[in-house]
Scaffold this motif. Structure first.
Motif, PDB file in Angstrom:
ATOM      1  N   ALA A  65       0.933  -1.139  -0.041  1.00  0.00           N
ATOM      2  CA  ALA A  65       0.017  -0.032  -0.165  1.00  0.00           C
ATOM      3  C   ALA A  65       0.891   1.289  -0.104  1.00  0.00           C
ATOM      4  CB  ALA A  65      -0.912   0.110   1.301  1.00  0.00           C
ATOM      5  N   ILE A  66       1.903   1.358   0.669  1.00  0.00           N
ATOM      6  CA  ILE A  66       2.733   2.324   0.834  1.00  0.00           C
ATOM      7  C   ILE A  66       3.456   2.483  -0.417  1.00  0.00           C
ATOM      8  CG2 ILE A  66       4.814   3.307   2.168  1.00  0.00           C
ATOM      9  CD1 ILE A  66       3.785   1.860   4.652  1.00  0.00           C
ATOM     10  N   ALA A  67       3.814   1.487  -1.122  1.00  0.00           N
ATOM     11  CA  ALA A  67       4.649   1.563  -2.354  1.00  0.00           C
ATOM     12  C   ALA A  67       3.580   2.227  -3.409  1.00  0.00           C
ATOM     13  CB  ALA A  67       5.105   0.401  -2.881  1.00  0.00           C
ATOM     14  N   PHE A  68       2.355   1.867  -3.480  1.00  0.00           N
ATOM     15  CA  PHE A  68       1.431   2.508  -4.361  1.00  0.00           C
ATOM     16  C   PHE A  68       1.099   3.870  -4.001  1.00  0.00           C
ATOM     17  CE2 PHE A  68      -3.104   3.868  -4.798  1.00  0.00           C
ATOM     18  CZ  PHE A  68      -3.186   3.468  -6.241  1.00  0.00           C
ATOM     19  N   LEU A  69       1.153   4.035  -2.802  1.00  0.00           N
ATOM     20  CA  LEU A  69       1.165   5.508  -2.530  1.00  0.00           C
ATOM     21  C   LEU A  69       2.319   6.459  -2.989  1.00  0.00           C
ATOM     22  CD1 LEU A  69      -0.674   5.562   0.912  1.00  0.00           C
ATOM     23  CD2 LEU A  69      -1.642   6.292  -1.166  1.00  0.00           C
ATOM     24  N   HIS A  70       3.456   5.942  -2.831  1.00  0.00           N
ATOM     25  CA  HIS A  70       4.652   6.563  -3.103  1.00  0.00           C
ATOM     26  C   HIS A  70       4.682   6.725  -4.708  1.00  0.00           C
ATOM     27  CE1 HIS A  70       6.500   7.187   0.656  1.00  0.00           C
ATOM     28  NE2 HIS A  70       6.684   6.079   0.826  1.00  0.00           N
ATOM     29  N   HIS A  71       4.306   5.754  -5.283  1.00  0.00           N
ATOM     30  CA  HIS A  71       4.457   5.652  -6.945  1.00  0.00           C
ATOM     31  C   HIS A  71       3.323   6.753  -7.414  1.00  0.00           C
ATOM     32  CE1 HIS A  71       4.864   4.442 -10.968  1.00  0.00           C
ATOM     33  NE2 HIS A  71       3.562   4.047 -11.067  1.00  0.00           N
ATOM     34  N   ARG A  72       2.188   6.671  -7.003  1.00  0.00           N
ATOM     35  CA  ARG A  72       1.080   7.795  -7.133  1.00  0.00           C
ATOM     36  C   ARG A  72       1.636   9.104  -6.974  1.00  0.00           C
ATOM     37  NH1 ARG A  72      -5.014   7.364  -4.610  1.00  0.00           N
ATOM     38  NH2 ARG A  72      -4.937   9.736  -4.275  1.00  0.00           N
ATOM     39  N   ASN A  73       2.258   9.446  -5.835  1.00  0.00           N
ATOM     40  CA  ASN A  73       2.451  10.700  -5.357  1.00  0.00           C
ATOM     41  C   ASN A  73       3.412  11.215  -6.486  1.00  0.00           C
ATOM     42  OD1 ASN A  73       0.736  11.068  -3.504  1.00  0.00           O
ATOM     43  ND2 ASN A  73       2.133  10.388  -1.910  1.00  0.00           N
ATOM     44  N   VAL A  74       4.537  10.239  -6.780  1.00  0.00           N
ATOM     45  CA  VAL A  74       5.742  10.694  -7.785  1.00  0.00           C
ATOM     46  C   VAL A  74       4.894  10.896  -9.190  1.00  0.00           C
ATOM     47  CG1 VAL A  74       7.604   9.878  -8.968  1.00  0.00           C
ATOM     48  CG2 VAL A  74       7.491   9.262  -6.610  1.00  0.00           C
ATOM     49  N   GLY A  75       4.041  10.267  -9.491  1.00  0.00           N
ATOM     50  CA  GLY A  75       3.608  10.647 -10.726  1.00  0.00           C
ATOM     51  C   GLY A  75       2.661  11.948 -10.719  1.00  0.00           C
ATOM     52  N   GLU A  76       2.104  12.290  -9.707  1.00  0.00           N
ATOM     53  CA  GLU A  76       1.530  13.575  -9.568  1.00  0.00           C
ATOM     54  C   GLU A  76       2.509  14.656  -9.532  1.00  0.00           C
ATOM     55  OE1 GLU A  76      -0.983  13.606  -6.084  1.00  0.00           O
ATOM     56  OE2 GLU A  76      -2.473  11.903  -6.931  1.00  0.00           O
ATOM     57  N   GLU A  77       3.629  14.484  -8.806  1.00  0.00           N
ATOM     58  CA  GLU A  77       4.637  15.642  -8.842  1.00  0.00           C
ATOM     59  C   GLU A  77       5.314  15.760 -10.213  1.00  0.00           C
ATOM     60  OE1 GLU A  77       7.400  14.140  -5.874  1.00  0.00           O
ATOM     61  OE2 GLU A  77       6.044  14.579  -4.221  1.00  0.00           O
ATOM     62  N   GLU A  78       5.384  14.807 -10.962  1.00  0.00           N
ATOM     63  CA  GLU A  78       5.891  14.831 -12.364  1.00  0.00           C
ATOM     64  C   GLU A  78       4.925  15.755 -13.195  1.00  0.00           C
ATOM     65  OE1 GLU A  78       6.901  10.952 -13.641  1.00  0.00           O
ATOM     66  OE2 GLU A  78       8.560  10.800 -12.205  1.00  0.00           O
ATOM     67  N   GLU A  79       3.517  15.436 -13.125  1.00  0.00           N
ATOM     68  CA  GLU A  79       2.543  16.176 -13.706  1.00  0.00           C
ATOM     69  C   GLU A  79       2.534  17.534 -13.659  1.00  0.00           C
ATOM     70  OE1 GLU A  79      -1.208  14.300 -13.257  1.00  0.00           O
ATOM     71  OE2 GLU A  79      -0.583  12.450 -14.207  1.00  0.00           O
ATOM     72  N   GLY A  80       2.659  18.107 -12.118  1.00  0.00           N
ATOM     73  CA  GLY A  80       2.568  19.285 -11.491  1.00  0.00           C
ATOM     74  C   GLY A  80       3.831  20.058 -11.766  1.00  0.00           C
TER      75      GLY A  80
END
Length: 99
Positions: free
Chosen positions: A84-99
């Motif tokens: 679950a933590i890995a999923f959240l980290h991966h999701r947050n990295v994707g959002e940072e790259e978009e922003g």
């Protein structure tokens, strides 16, 4: 419309049909309010002070949002906390790259 009578000590008995419709039981609490020429009774539930946070409008709005996500299938299952933590980290990295 039901009719009832005020008895000694200003006590009233709620008609059975009303009690059944609202699921009222002996010992339940009611809020009472006078409005012009009406008396309005509303069933109330007392909650433990330590649980009051759950019934705040903010928390209840979040509960409704979560329920809508569940109903729409916007959920993920994980085998353990690390996944679950890995999923959240991966999701947050994707959002940072978009922003």
């Amino acid at each position: 419309m039901e009719t009832l009578q005020i008895r000694k000590k200003f006590q009233i008995t709620l008609p059975l049909s009303i009690r059944e419709q609202l699921g009222l039981e002996e010992g339940d609490y009611m809020a009472v309010e006078a409005r012009e020429d009406e008396i309005v009774l509303r069933p109330k539930k007392l909650i433990d002070k330590s649980q009051a946070w759950f019934w705040s409008e903010t928390w209840q709005a979040a509960e409704r949002e979560a329920e809508a996500d569940i109903q729409a299938g916007r959920v993920h299952e994980f085998s353990d906390a690390e996944e679950a933590i890995a999923f959240l980290h991966h999701r947050n990295v994707g959002e940072e790259e978009e922003g």
